[in-house]
Design a protein around this motif. Sequence first.
Motif, mmCIF file in Angstrom:
data_model
loop_
_atom_site.group_PDB
_atom_site.id
_atom_site.type_symbol
_atom_site.label_atom_id
_atom_site.label_comp_id
_atom_site.label_asym_id
_atom_site.label_seq_id
_atom_site.Cartn_x
_atom_site.Cartn_y
_atom_site.Cartn_z
ATOM 1 N N PRO A 1 0.801 -1.230 0.000
ATOM 2 C CA PRO A 1 0.000 0.000 0.000
ATOM 3 C C PRO A 1 0.827 1.269 0.000
ATOM 4 O O PRO A 1 0.320 2.349 -0.315
ATOM 5 N N VAL A 2 2.093 1.182 0.399
ATOM 6 C CA VAL A 2 2.928 2.373 0.476
ATOM 7 C C VAL A 2 3.124 2.948 -0.922
ATOM 8 O O VAL A 2 3.216 2.216 -1.904
ATOM 9 N N ALA A 3 3.214 4.242 -1.009
ATOM 10 C CA ALA A 3 3.403 4.915 -2.297
ATOM 11 C C ALA A 3 4.608 4.345 -3.023
ATOM 12 O O ALA A 3 5.651 4.095 -2.420
ATOM 13 N N GLY A 4 4.461 4.154 -4.318
ATOM 14 C CA GLY A 4 5.530 3.556 -5.117
ATOM 15 C C GLY A 4 6.817 4.333 -5.059
ATOM 16 O O GLY A 4 7.904 3.772 -5.102
ATOM 17 N N GLU A 5 6.729 5.673 -4.954
ATOM 18 C CA GLU A 5 7.937 6.496 -4.932
ATOM 19 C C GLU A 5 8.799 6.188 -3.713
ATOM 20 O O GLU A 5 10.001 5.998 -3.814
ATOM 21 N N ALA A 6 8.185 6.108 -2.512
ATOM 22 C CA ALA A 6 8.938 5.823 -1.293
ATOM 23 C C ALA A 6 9.528 4.402 -1.344
ATOM 24 O O ALA A 6 10.673 4.168 -0.958
ATOM 25 N N ARG A 7 8.730 3.476 -1.822
ATOM 26 C CA ARG A 7 9.208 2.094 -1.921
ATOM 27 C C ARG A 7 10.354 1.992 -2.933
ATOM 28 O O ARG A 7 11.322 1.255 -2.728
ATOM 29 N N ALA A 8 10.244 2.753 -4.021
ATOM 30 C CA ALA A 8 11.303 2.747 -5.036
ATOM 31 C C ALA A 8 12.615 3.263 -4.455
ATOM 32 O O ALA A 8 13.689 2.734 -4.745
ATOM 33 N N GLU A 9 12.538 4.336 -3.617
ATOM 34 C CA GLU A 9 13.755 4.872 -3.005
ATOM 35 C C GLU A 9 14.408 3.829 -2.096
ATOM 36 O O GLU A 9 15.636 3.681 -2.074
ATOM 37 N N LEU A 10 13.568 3.121 -1.323
ATOM 38 C CA LEU A 10 14.119 2.077 -0.453
ATOM 39 C C LEU A 10 14.806 0.988 -1.267
ATOM 40 O O LEU A 10 15.902 0.520 -0.920
ATOM 41 N N LEU A 11 14.155 0.560 -2.341
ATOM 42 C CA LEU A 11 14.744 -0.496 -3.170
ATOM 43 C C LEU A 11 16.026 -0.016 -3.858
ATOM 44 O O LEU A 11 16.982 -0.780 -4.037
#
Length: 779
Positions: free
Chosen positions: A76-86
């Motif tokens: 559910p987390v915004a793709g942008e934040a998840r992308a930064e983590l990845l």
Amino acid sequence: MQHEPAEHVEALRKAGDLAGARAALDAALADGPSGGPTGAQDFALLGALGRLELDLGDARAACDALEEAVARAGEPVAGEARAELLYDLGRARRRLGDLDGALEALEKATELFGVARRPDGRRRALAARGKALYAKHDWKGARGAFRAALDQRGDEPPAWRLHHAMARAYEKDGRKHDAEACYERARAAGWDGRGPADERLSGVGAALAPAASQGDVGSLVAPDDEAELAQRLRELDKDDLLKLAALAGALNSTIDPEPLLELLLDRAVSWVHAERGYVVLCRPVPGQPPRVEVRAARGAGGSKLQAAEDDVSRSIVREVVQKGAPIVTQDAVRDVRLQDLNSVAERALRSIACLPLRVRSGPALGALYVESRDRAGVFGRRETLLLEALTHHVALAFERTSRYQRLADAFAETRRAFEERTGAMFGIVGKARAMKQVFRLIDKLRDHDAPVLIEGETGTGKELVARAIHRSSKRKEGPFVVEACGALPEGLLEAELFGHEKGAFTGATEARRGAFERAEGGTLFLDDISDMPVRMQALLLRTLETGDVRPLGAAASRVVDCRVVCASREPLAELVRAGQFREDLYFRINVIRVEVPPLRDRKEDVPVLAEAFLAELGRPASDLTPKALEVLLRHDWPGNIRELRHALERAGLLAGTGSIDARHLDLQSVRPASTPSSAALQALRATAAAAPAANQGAGKVEWRGHVLNRRQVALLDYLRANGVATNREYVQLVNVSVPTGWRDLKDLLDKGLIRAEGQGRNTVYRLADEAPVSKSEGA
């Protein structure tokens, strides 16, 4: 404002205040329930922790934090934040050497940045992906990723760096023209023409560079590695840099692995103020955990540690080797990563630094392990940097010394095999087929202790064979005692073999040990055993059966332990049939029989033997003229090798400083059948005269399954009578041209009916072992 603490930490980190970022992060974590991050802010704080650990150089801790952040973020987390983590997770995994894991994370990050319509994020993720592919030596894939990054809008990384990275990838593929074009585009985009390769980094810089799996310093293409290297250099003082620079001398000090590893380990323990240190290897075992092997163990002050295998935490070493990532902890007992390891609690370990030993991009070979059990917080940032540099040196030193040892072992094995084939290993000169059989038999006796019977004519070198058997056996460190059974009267021979006590007979003024006792733990060689009197044969048989000897005049027997090797110039089997040798003794000593061939049956060894004897006389092999060598090859050598040695000694004296010619060799045969019979010569000439001329055909006939001409059949009969012939002899006897004679001989060689010995004009021809010959068959 659930993300405010994380944003504050990020702001401090980007401003370069890593200490302030750490303090703010610790405070934020402490404010959460139970002193840990929970709820919606979990993934943000864990992400900030991972980025901070990455900046501090602890890639393992960064990976752990970022992996947990990704797991807690959820879909559910915004793709942008998840992308930064990845994206950050991919960078951390690449630092650890987990290139496949890095590519997986960066591929997901690229996809999520695209969904979020973040071209600048896709640019960074594609550039990082290209960097990981570059480290995997996938030059084509790396160029594709860098080219795709150029197509995305954004300033990070700058265009010139991406063009520069593509140029490096083209260079790796050998495409210099394309590389120059990329370099030109990089200059047009703002590159000043300088880069890591042009900065001439010192050995200190190379030692502090990231792990070998990321590529070498001159090939790094992303800006963060250059910045990281510069940051590492700033964190060390001048003394630290001088210590690292001095390691080059240590690596060049020795090729022996153990002293070199101990020297580097002493440096590690001393520089980081550890209590003890270990160089540990992990050997893979199918179906089981890797076997931990301590190669070096040193304590403070350069002391050598005992029972080192029990001191090392195998669990930590195996985890470091398996993951290829270091474990550095300030307090192992309280470290959540190590809570499940029994060895930590059992030893109450505090400060530990365990770093993988890896050469280039291969798997970890082992680990450099240092610890301080009584103090916490020993290994800070400075100590970790020094240990990382030392780890690279230890891995390279181990690989170099191991490779040298493998080459040395391979060379020794090759040399041993060559010496076994040529006899050099046994101190015997010979390359004939019959001698190679002797060498193989000697080698087979290496691990056996049974009696050996050596038979051969006088002068064939039976004692040399006996010494070779002794030197190649497990008794080689023991004595080698020689007794000639035919050189002493029976009474003296008994005393010589079994010994005597003082006063045992007239003249026995003191006790004397016999040959059996003098050969204790070694080999007793009984030469000319065929001359041993019958009574002595009975005494010898008893000693061989019981292992006891009783010296003359002694009240009791004594146990002896020696190997018995006997030699006879006459076949003992014939003497047994004639009743001149005890049958039971014959079977007792004839456990293994070695037959030494006479020199007339191994004439191909005459040239090499002559060369060896001339070398002993201080003369080169060229001193022997071809005519003299031909005479040596023709002689039947009734005295065998002994006669050859004496003949060359005599010829050397007669020749003085000049060459040894045939006239200096006064060889007289004592064997009536050693010269070619006149009947054979007449038959050969008559056959040649009866055959058609060479240009009219030679009169082909069927001979034992082969089609031969009559000259060839006659030559086989001639060789049967004479034993040896040269090409010149053949063409003179049958009156044909040299090319015709050579064709006849080559045809016989190809059919395996004759064999050649020697080289060039010294070549002689003899019958092959399998060549049956009949004077009239086929005619």
